[in-house]
Design a protein around this motif. Sequence first.
Motif, mmCIF file in Angstrom:
data_model
loop_
_atom_site.group_PDB
_atom_site.id
_atom_site.type_symbol
_atom_site.label_atom_id
_atom_site.label_comp_id
_atom_site.label_asym_id
_atom_site.label_seq_id
_atom_site.Cartn_x
_atom_site.Cartn_y
_atom_site.Cartn_z
ATOM 1 N N LEU B 27 0.942 -1.364 -0.026
ATOM 2 C CA LEU B 27 0.047 0.132 0.146
ATOM 3 C C LEU B 27 0.923 1.363 -0.029
ATOM 4 N N HIS B 28 1.879 1.149 0.839
ATOM 5 C CA HIS B 28 2.800 2.086 0.759
ATOM 6 C C HIS B 28 3.499 2.362 -0.588
ATOM 7 N N GLN B 29 4.057 1.508 -0.987
ATOM 8 C CA GLN B 29 4.786 1.476 -2.525
ATOM 9 C C GLN B 29 3.838 2.111 -3.553
ATOM 10 N N LEU B 30 2.284 1.693 -3.505
ATOM 11 C CA LEU B 30 1.446 2.060 -4.580
ATOM 12 C C LEU B 30 1.125 3.507 -4.235
ATOM 13 N N GLY B 31 1.449 3.894 -3.121
ATOM 14 C CA GLY B 31 1.258 5.305 -2.878
ATOM 15 C C GLY B 31 -0.366 5.482 -2.025
ATOM 16 N N ILE B 32 -0.938 4.769 -1.622
ATOM 17 C CA ILE B 32 -2.358 4.705 -1.256
ATOM 18 C C ILE B 32 -2.109 5.250 0.302
ATOM 19 N N VAL B 33 -1.024 4.408 0.971
ATOM 20 C CA VAL B 33 -0.976 5.300 2.333
ATOM 21 C C VAL B 33 0.421 6.015 2.408
ATOM 22 N N ASN B 34 0.432 7.208 3.108
ATOM 23 C CA ASN B 34 1.697 8.181 2.870
ATOM 24 C C ASN B 34 2.518 7.753 4.031
ATOM 25 N N SER B 35 3.767 8.625 3.870
ATOM 26 C CA SER B 35 4.705 8.172 4.682
ATOM 27 C C SER B 35 4.634 8.532 6.187
ATOM 28 N N TYR B 36 3.632 9.608 6.314
ATOM 29 C CA TYR B 36 3.260 10.072 7.788
ATOM 30 C C TYR B 36 2.464 8.643 8.698
ATOM 31 N N PHE B 37 1.766 7.925 7.733
ATOM 32 C CA PHE B 37 1.087 6.881 8.124
ATOM 33 C C PHE B 37 2.126 5.710 8.647
ATOM 34 N N MET B 38 3.010 5.422 7.818
ATOM 35 C CA MET B 38 4.112 4.515 7.919
ATOM 36 C C MET B 38 4.940 4.896 9.422
ATOM 37 N N GLN B 39 4.958 6.312 9.314
ATOM 38 C CA GLN B 39 5.730 6.680 10.618
ATOM 39 C C GLN B 39 5.021 6.259 11.820
ATOM 40 N N VAL B 40 3.760 6.466 11.693
ATOM 41 C CA VAL B 40 2.776 6.145 12.878
ATOM 42 C C VAL B 40 2.965 4.789 13.153
ATOM 43 N N MET B 41 2.872 3.861 12.034
ATOM 44 C CA MET B 41 3.005 2.387 12.387
ATOM 45 C C MET B 41 4.222 2.141 12.922
#
Lengths: 258, 353
Positions: B27-41
């Motif tokens: 999802l991150h690679q496809l750009g559906i979830v942004n880096s901000y979300f990844m940081q939270v995860m």
Amino acid sequence: MSVLKADHITINFGGLVAVDDFDIEIEKGELWAIIGPNGAGKTTVFNMLTGIYYPTKGEIYVDGEKMTAKKPFEFARAGISRTFQNIRLFGGSSVLDNVKMAHTMDCHYGYKDMVFRGKKYHAEEERITKESMELLDLFGLADKRDYFATQLPYGEQRKLEIVRALATKPKLLLLDEPAAGMSPGEIDEVIALINRVHTEMNQTILMIEHHMKLVMSIAQKIKVLEFGRTISEGTPEYVQNDPLVIAAYLGGDPDAHA
Amino acid sequence: MEKMKALCKRNIAFPIFALFFLVVTLLHQLGIVNSYFMQVMMLACIYIIMAESLNILNGMTGLSSLGQAGFMSVGAYSSAIFTTYILHVSSLPEPLQVVAFVAATLVGAVMAAICGVLIGIPALRLRGDYLAIVTLGFCEVIRAIWRVVPADIAGGAFGLTGIPKLANFFWAFLFMILSLYFCRNYMDSSFGRACLAIRDNEIAADTMGIDCFRYKTIAFASSAFIAGVAGSLYAHLLSYIHPDVFSYAKSSDFLVYLYAGGVGSISGAMLGALALTVLPELLRFLNDWRLVIYGALLLCIILFRPTGLFGGREFAFLQLKTGGIRVFHVSTFTNWVKGLFRGEKRVKEGAGK
């Protein structure tokens, strides 16, 4: 060699001499009882024999090994296990876990085996679970293995404490008022239970008990304490007829009966 | 491949974890979830590790620690100094950087564990509130030490900057799973049972042959070790650490995660930390009201579910045998919700009789 020898132990709490010059030598396979009025110092003796209190004077030997100033867990490792007057189960854990916790000291795997779950871990855990279940089965608690210890009825909690104490494979089992708070019917069960542990498992036992029917029917030797001093010692028949004991329990002049 | 299959069969959670990781990464690679979300995860993963580490002390052994952030800071600083100043990782080729990062995490964890033992030996003579105060003091002392250490070693009061950003979602997730299984293995062994026995009744544990001091020290060291791992991840994720980040407030955050999730439960610590890290981010649209809602929710959890969301239950996939009576089913939750509406009535009827 005696399983337990207390050599003239005395303990003072401040100015109070709680137990004075207590002397006992228990041989393998014997069943002893300590009786005495409230406040005579019976539980204090137990606390000294399990390392919770250190005697002010005197020495304690377990199997010939000097145990003075050792900690409770070292007493347990030397082979002394006990129950408590006010039940002290591991309430937040299951019945089976309570018994397994008593196996901690004979669990032979290290930290590494725990983290990586090697063969040794699985073998030991299996053995401990099997032994615990056998013991629970023997006392009719096997089908309650998944209850919390505090969910059991009072009588079974006392029983579980005995099972847990037996799980450490003690040389000497100390029972602190095993029949406290029980109905006459339950007391008969306790008598049968202690008899079974003593004869079938050949367990050496020292117990404190107030219930005279229980004490007189199963104890082989009795020690009577009053105000910390030993006033009588011997077989149930002898103790029952000792004027000092009658005076301690019923009052009156000990010389009048002599 | 056969081994893989056997592993999946024995532990159904393994493929689920792998799938979750792959989906999020995709999802991150496809750009559906942004880096901000990844940081939270990633932060959620780190806080889960911290909640698990606190659970070993507060939940399993019944020792109250208010200084968990102190252990985290030891892990963070020692690993960051290791990669930044000792190895100069940024000048190394990339494969070596990964090795250095794992090594640094180990260094941080071991340093934290050593601190755990050093603090534990004097502090474990104390109990309850007194122990809590000592650990709180330790946390503050460590913070003060990082301030006075010369700036060219640990950054001093400015904080340590320029830490290579080596941690990513993969590492955070992997270490989170590893710590989860470490806690599982710990609880389900003679070590964990000894800790539970000490928590339930220390005198009885002692007379059952459990060397309380030894097992408490082991618990302290294990807990600090995991906290050190989290610290290393934190430092290499944010690439900047400051003494004030690891303050008492941080420690109390971890306590809140643990108690909201359910103290004593590995699953509870995990879900508590996850929920309370992600929730404030989801509430961002409320602007200033965000923390009010957050606080109110916490209050509701404590009022209506004092034993935490999980109430001492565990996920079945952890296959815990110790305390295995408390497996979590969805029905536990639905029954509880139903009970919330029925509960009062039942009490009133009972009182009438």
